[in-house]
Enzyme design. Structure first.
Site, PDB file in Angstrom:
ATOM      1  N   SER A   1       0.848  -1.201   0.000  1.00 60.61           N
ATOM      2  CA  SER A   1       0.000   0.000   0.000  1.00 60.61           C
ATOM      3  C   SER A   1       0.884   1.251   0.000  1.00 60.61           C
ATOM      4  O   SER A   1       0.386   2.356  -0.215  1.00 60.61           O
ATOM      5  CB  SER A   1      -0.945   0.006   1.206  1.00 60.61           C
ATOM      6  OG  SER A   1      -0.232  -0.242   2.398  1.00 60.61           O
TER       7      SER A   1
ATOM      8  N   ASP B   1       5.736  -6.811   2.359  1.00 61.58           N
ATOM      9  CA  ASP B   1       4.987  -7.392   1.246  1.00 61.58           C
ATOM     10  C   ASP B   1       5.900  -7.679   0.066  1.00 61.58           C
ATOM     11  O   ASP B   1       6.697  -6.813  -0.324  1.00 61.58           O
ATOM     12  CB  ASP B   1       3.935  -6.383   0.743  1.00 61.58           C
ATOM     13  CG  ASP B   1       2.577  -6.578   1.387  1.00 61.58           C
ATOM     14  OD1 ASP B   1       2.301  -7.675   1.904  1.00 61.58           O
ATOM     15  OD2 ASP B   1       1.778  -5.619   1.354  1.00 61.58           O
TER      16      ASP B   1
ATOM     17  N   GLU C   1      -8.800  -9.907   4.302  1.00 57.95           N
ATOM     18  CA  GLU C   1      -9.219  -8.527   4.002  1.00 57.95           C
ATOM     19  C   GLU C   1     -10.621  -8.493   3.419  1.00 57.95           C
ATOM     20  O   GLU C   1     -10.935  -9.197   2.462  1.00 57.95           O
ATOM     21  CB  GLU C   1      -8.211  -7.896   3.022  1.00 57.95           C
ATOM     22  CG  GLU C   1      -8.565  -6.456   2.680  1.00 57.95           C
ATOM     23  CD  GLU C   1      -7.421  -5.681   2.022  1.00 57.95           C
ATOM     24  OE1 GLU C   1      -6.277  -6.173   1.984  1.00 57.95           O
ATOM     25  OE2 GLU C   1      -7.694  -4.555   1.556  1.00 57.95           O
TER      26      GLU C   1
HETATM   27  O1  KIV Z   1      -0.440  -3.392   1.755  1.00 55.08           O
HETATM   28  C1  KIV Z   1      -1.130  -3.311   2.781  1.00 55.08           C
HETATM   29  O2  KIV Z   1      -1.193  -2.258   3.458  1.00 55.08           O
HETATM   30  C2  KIV Z   1      -1.896  -4.481   3.199  1.00 55.08           C
HETATM   31  C3  KIV Z   1      -2.843  -4.314   4.343  1.00 55.08           C
HETATM   32  C4  KIV Z   1      -4.010  -3.502   3.956  1.00 55.08           C
HETATM   33  C5  KIV Z   1      -3.235  -5.616   4.910  1.00 55.08           C
HETATM   34  O3  KIV Z   1      -1.757  -5.511   2.630  1.00 55.08           O
END
Ligand code: KIV
Length: 272
Positions: free
Chosen positions: A53, A91, A190
């Protein structure tokens, strides 16, 4: 005290699994930079997610798809430097793990080596099984992510609630069991119905962290800038805001501008 003998207070993946076993809820937030990571870590957060994100929040893109592996490593390393207690999860971005398992392992190893992160998060279930096997076999802890997986937004067509229909709910339940069986240490769910999320949380031993998934799970995650009220155009049903930094920053910057223009800043005490 040497690094080897220094007491380690940092949360581990095992700590999170034990927290679930004891019924203690897990608090997770995103962060993307050193300054906010220090604040959030010092305030007692359990897990910091360096989410892709960052593509939206830090870079202003409409989706998470454009962010690169190098950019995630930069954000991850900045966050790790700002923490001493929280488990830091980074991520893997879109396109770096979905094609071939060896490519996925290469991406995963780069993030772990170059950012110093403690774990990775990958979106998907059965369809990324081989990549997950390869990464987990290398000793890299993985958090799964099911339900609304933003890297698939163009396939979904919208950010609407997922798994309302029986077939998708069934696949999600099977994917959660598969992720646990493969060795993932936690799963983010989510934007799915609360009853389904609670059922999944009860069906596995590993923690289920929800965002828009109700209260029947083992922890919650929010995007930090959203919960601090920094974006006055984003008010989804699942979001609770704990501050209004949009207003605060506007007020502070407005006051600074007027002080500079009126030459009331700097005053004598603020000058050498
Ligand atoms: O990238 C992110 O912020 C996420 C969260 C919303 C779980 O994957």
């Amino acid at each position: 005290m040497s690094a080897a003998t220094k007491e380690i207070k940092r949360l581990s993946t095992k700590t999170l699994i034990n927290m679930k076993a004891k019924g203690e809820k897990i608090a997770m937030l995103t962060a993307y930079d050193y300054t906010f990571a220090r604040l959030v870590d010092g305030a007692g957060i359990d897990v910091i997610l360096v989410g892709d994100s960052a593509s939206n929040v830090m870079a202003g893109h409409e989706t998470t798809l454009p962010i690169t592996l190098d950019q995630m490593i930069y954000h991850g390393a900045s966050v790790v430097r700002g923490t001493s207690r929280a488990l830091v999860v980074v991520d893997l971005p879109f396109g770096t793990y979905q094609s071939d398992p060896q490519g996925a392992l290469h991406s995963a190893v780069r993030v772990m080596k170059e950012s110093g992160a403690h774990a990775l998060k990958l979106e998907g279930g059965k369809e990324i099984e081989e990549s997950l096997r390869c990464i987990l076999a290398a000793g890299i802890p993985v958090m799964g992510h099911l339900g609304l997986t933003p890297q698939s937004i163009h396939q979904f067509g919208s950010f609407a609630l997922r798994a309302k229909e029986e077939a998708e709910a069934q696949k999600l339940k099977e994917d959660a069991l598969l992720l646990e069986k493969l060795g993932c240490f936690a799963i983010v769910l989510e934007k799915i119905p609360a009853a389904l999320a609670e059922e999944v949380a009860k069906s596995v031993r590993i923690p289920i962290i929800g965002i828009g998934a109700g209260a029947g799970v083992d922890g919650q995650v929010l995007v930090m800038q959203d919960m601090l009220g920094m974006n006055n155009e984003f008010h989804p049903k699942f979001l609770r805001t704990y501050a209004n930094l949009y207003e605060e920053v506007h007020k502070a910057v407005g006051n600074y501008v007027s002080d500079v223009k009126s030459v009331s800043f700097p005053n004598a005490e603020e000058s050498y």
